[in-house]
Design a protein around this motif. Structure first.
Motif, PDB file in Angstrom:
ATOM      1  N   PRO A 172      38.390  19.633  10.317  1.00 39.68           N
ATOM      2  CA  PRO A 172      37.518  20.769   9.631  1.00 39.68           C
ATOM      3  C   PRO A 172      37.617  21.894  10.774  1.00 39.68           C
ATOM      4  O   PRO A 172      37.267  22.840  10.221  1.00 39.68           O
ATOM      5  CB  PRO A 172      36.141  19.841   9.861  1.00 39.68           C
ATOM      6  CG  PRO A 172      36.516  18.536   9.664  1.00 39.68           C
ATOM      7  CD  PRO A 172      38.023  18.224  10.555  1.00 39.68           C
ATOM      8  N   LEU A 173      37.458  21.334  12.181  1.00 41.70           N
ATOM      9  CA  LEU A 173      37.578  22.571  13.148  1.00 41.70           C
ATOM     10  C   LEU A 173      38.687  23.522  13.015  1.00 41.70           C
ATOM     11  O   LEU A 173      38.519  24.775  13.042  1.00 41.70           O
ATOM     12  CB  LEU A 173      37.463  22.001  14.536  1.00 41.70           C
ATOM     13  CG  LEU A 173      36.048  21.547  14.819  1.00 41.70           C
ATOM     14  CD1 LEU A 173      36.478  20.710  16.490  1.00 41.70           C
ATOM     15  CD2 LEU A 173      35.299  22.180  14.861  1.00 41.70           C
ATOM     16  N   GLU A 174      39.898  22.778  12.808  1.00 37.70           N
ATOM     17  CA  GLU A 174      41.218  23.714  12.435  1.00 37.70           C
ATOM     18  C   GLU A 174      41.090  24.447  11.087  1.00 37.70           C
ATOM     19  O   GLU A 174      41.428  25.866  11.059  1.00 37.70           O
ATOM     20  CB  GLU A 174      42.228  22.831  12.515  1.00 37.70           C
ATOM     21  CG  GLU A 174      42.617  22.199  13.596  1.00 37.70           C
ATOM     22  CD  GLU A 174      43.696  21.070  14.032  1.00 37.70           C
ATOM     23  OE1 GLU A 174      44.170  20.576  12.657  1.00 37.70           O
ATOM     24  OE2 GLU A 174      44.230  20.899  14.827  1.00 37.70           O
ATOM     25  N   LYS A 175      40.544  24.177  10.088  1.00 40.48           N
ATOM     26  CA  LYS A 175      40.292  24.564   8.840  1.00 40.48           C
ATOM     27  C   LYS A 175      39.290  25.793   9.255  1.00 40.48           C
ATOM     28  O   LYS A 175      39.570  26.996   8.833  1.00 40.48           O
ATOM     29  CB  LYS A 175      39.640  23.668   7.809  1.00 40.48           C
ATOM     30  CG  LYS A 175      38.992  24.332   6.543  1.00 40.48           C
ATOM     31  CD  LYS A 175      38.446  23.631   5.696  1.00 40.48           C
ATOM     32  CE  LYS A 175      37.785  24.186   4.474  1.00 40.48           C
ATOM     33  NZ  LYS A 175      36.843  23.207   3.424  1.00 40.48           N
ATOM     34  N   GLN A 176      38.047  25.661   9.750  1.00 42.14           N
ATOM     35  CA  GLN A 176      37.243  26.716  10.056  1.00 42.14           C
ATOM     36  C   GLN A 176      37.845  27.762  10.943  1.00 42.14           C
ATOM     37  O   GLN A 176      37.886  29.127  10.761  1.00 42.14           O
ATOM     38  CB  GLN A 176      36.076  26.289  10.893  1.00 42.14           C
ATOM     39  CG  GLN A 176      35.279  25.414  10.077  1.00 42.14           C
ATOM     40  CD  GLN A 176      33.792  24.728  10.926  1.00 42.14           C
ATOM     41  OE1 GLN A 176      33.372  25.524  11.609  1.00 42.14           O
ATOM     42  NE2 GLN A 176      33.570  23.786  10.857  1.00 42.14           N
ATOM     43  N   LEU A 177      38.692  27.501  11.796  1.00 39.18           N
ATOM     44  CA  LEU A 177      39.453  28.366  12.678  1.00 39.18           C
ATOM     45  C   LEU A 177      40.359  29.214  11.855  1.00 39.18           C
ATOM     46  O   LEU A 177      40.446  30.467  12.004  1.00 39.18           O
ATOM     47  CB  LEU A 177      40.344  27.636  13.699  1.00 39.18           C
ATOM     48  CG  LEU A 177      41.267  28.551  14.567  1.00 39.18           C
ATOM     49  CD1 LEU A 177      40.226  29.828  15.282  1.00 39.18           C
ATOM     50  CD2 LEU A 177      41.912  27.606  15.559  1.00 39.18           C
TER      51      LEU A 177
END
Length: 521
Positions: free
Chosen positions: A273-278
């Motif tokens: 999820p963090l990589e998606k947001q980035l």
């Protein structure tokens, strides 16, 4: 209605006298037009307050014994009455951020649309100003006509003898004296519209820079959270390897290994999820720079590359209404509504028109310059509404209510502006304490985890305590990164709430030059 015509010398003398009368009447009308009906706009005064918060402004201060890893103390100080720099984002001392803002200024289509909107409003003002002057129109005519009585002639006669040509070059001058100021009020209304568009453009600049800075800070925060999560995953992986060795030696039970595997899986689950947001944040930065997602910007951002501004200018409350683009745009709408009231009042009063038609008429083109062929017509006309079932009166009342509406909306925007500043000030006061506490928690949980791992190796504690320490450290890392990003974002929000320093900016591209080859008044 007044009409004079003439073709001989006496007629020309009379025409000269009449022309002088028309000129005198025009001058009188121009004198009368200096006073326009309707309310005269007076800019609203600033609210009579001396501070933004209930209590005196206190500087954002953290505990004296706690210091951040980046840039020393989390403390900031407010400089009351200081001016806002035009390029406020440069205070973060990030070359990548400066380059990205420049790209956004050069390529963002929303900014181009706002610039075009201002030019449209300015051209409408110039067009309306032309109504204050006479218009000159050339209407030359040439016609072929039959002589009267031709229908009574014998069909055997040559009918071509009864055809004749008539050449009539003429010009028409028309003038509508602005006796009661209807045109002047309309110009004032359009000028207010242009002023509104000017501050809409300034708001677009401010919104664009604020969005770029906020997106860059959010990207930096996401990268910090990703790095923190990867650090915890690496530590948990190392602990899991140690557990597997101990399990093979029979020193621990299989349940300890399973617990560590579960903890590792939960931490790994946080990464996607963090990589998606980035990735989404990178698309946002690219779009703000006026590019398509396939042409991603090369600039990247990390919290360590951003320096926290420690001296924060805070404008005096009396200056805020002059600095906020949204407040100035709302003020222009009040003036526009005020001018429209004057237009509505003037429409209920008599309207005047002066028309002069001059030229010559001859059956031969060579004779059109003969003085005897000259003619002229001077007409003065007045129209006044007598009965319209209250239509014009109701339109005036509607304009007056529109003025009341614009004034109320202006007050609401002023209140919101002061609220924005107060919110930013209070947020920064809390951020300093939050950053310091988060840094202290990060340091303490890191030391605790290292100590518990050594104790576990020595057999002094069990695996459950190691898991608890790991989760505490992960939470502290993420909270610390989030707290620092929030302090950066709230610092930018303060600059935006105070107007963004547009009055000090010198990076605005000049308007394109006029290209019309026939520029009149």
């Amino acid at each position: 209605m007044m009409t004079r015509r003439g073709r001989n010398g006496a007629g020309r003398v009379a025409a000269a006298r009449t022309t002088r009368g028309v000129v005198a009447g025009s001058l009188a009308a121009a004198w009368l037009s200096a006073c326009a009906v309707g309310p005269n706009f007076v800019p609203p005064e600033a609210p009579p307050v001396t501070r933004y918060t209930k209590e005196p402004l206190a500087n954002p201060s953290a505990a004296d014994t706690v210091r951040t890893r980046q840039g020393g103390s989390a403390d900031q100080s407010f400089v009351s009455g200081a001016d806002i720099p035009g390029q406020w984002w440069t205070l973060f001392h990030s070359k990548a951020l400066n380059r990205l803002v420049e790209q956004a200024f050069a390529n963002n289509p929303n900014l181009e649309a706002a610039q075009a909107g201002l030019r449209v409003a300015q051209q409408n003002v110039l067009a309306q100003k032309g109504t204050l002057y006479p218009t000159l129109t050339a209407t030359p005519q040439a016609q072929e006509a039959l002589a009267p009585g031709l229908q009574l002639q014998s069909p055997l006669n040559n009918q071509a003898r009864y055809l004749y040509s008539l050449f009539t070059p003429q010009a028409v001058v028309s003038y509508n004296p602005d006796v009661f100021g209807a045109d002047r009020r309309q110009i004032e209304s359009l000028e207010a519209t242009a002023e509104n568009q000017r501050f809409q453009l300034e708001a677009a600049y401010l919104s664009l820079t604020a969005n770029v800075v906020a997106a860059a800070i959010q990207e930096a925060a996401l990268r910090a959270q990703i790095d923190a999560t990867k650090k915890v995953i690496q530590a948990q992986t190392e602990v899991l390897g140690l557990y597997n060795k101990q399990l093979s030696l029979g020193q621990i039970a299989g349940a300890d290994v399973v617990q560590q595997q579960a903890a590792l899986a939960l931490s790994q689950q946080l990464l996607p999820p963090l990589e998606k947001q980035l990735a989404i944040q990178r698309d946002l930065l690219t779009a703000l720079a006026g590019r398509l997602p396939s042409d991603e910007v090369s600039e990247t951002f990390a919290l360590a590359s951003l320096r926290l501004p420690t001296k924060l200018p805070v404008s005096l409350p009396s200056r805020l209404v002059q600095q906020r683009p949204d407040v100035k745009a709302a003020e222009a709408l009040v003036q526009q509504a005020s001018a429209n009231v004057g237009v509505a009042v003037a429409n209920r009063l008599p309207q005047f028109n002066i028309g002069v038609t001059g030229g010559s008429s001859a059956v031969r083109l060579a004779n059109v310059t003969n003085p005897g062929a000259a003619f002229f017509t001077i007409i003065g006309q007045t129209t006044a509404p007598i009965f319209d079932a209250g239509t014009l009166f109701r339109r005036q009342r509607a304009s007056e209510e529109s003025l009341n509406q614009a004034q109320a909306q202006y007050k609401a925007i002023v209140i919101t502006a002061f609220q924005n500043v107060a919110d930013a000030l209070r947020a920064l006061q809390a951020d300093a304490r939050a950053v310091a506490a988060a840094q202290a928690a990060e340091k303490a949980t890191g030391q605790s985890l290292e100590l518990i791992r050594k104790q576990y190796t020595a057999g002094a504690v069990n695996s459950s305590q190691v898991l608890i320490a790991q989760q505490g450290y992960l939470s502290a890392l993420v909270t610390s990164a989030s707290a620092r990003a929030t302090q950066y974002a709230d610092t930018a929000a303060l600059f935006v709430a105070l107007g963004g320093g547009w009055w000090n900016r010198n990076d605005v591209a000049p308007a394109p030059p006029e290209t019309d080859p026939l520029k009149f008044l």
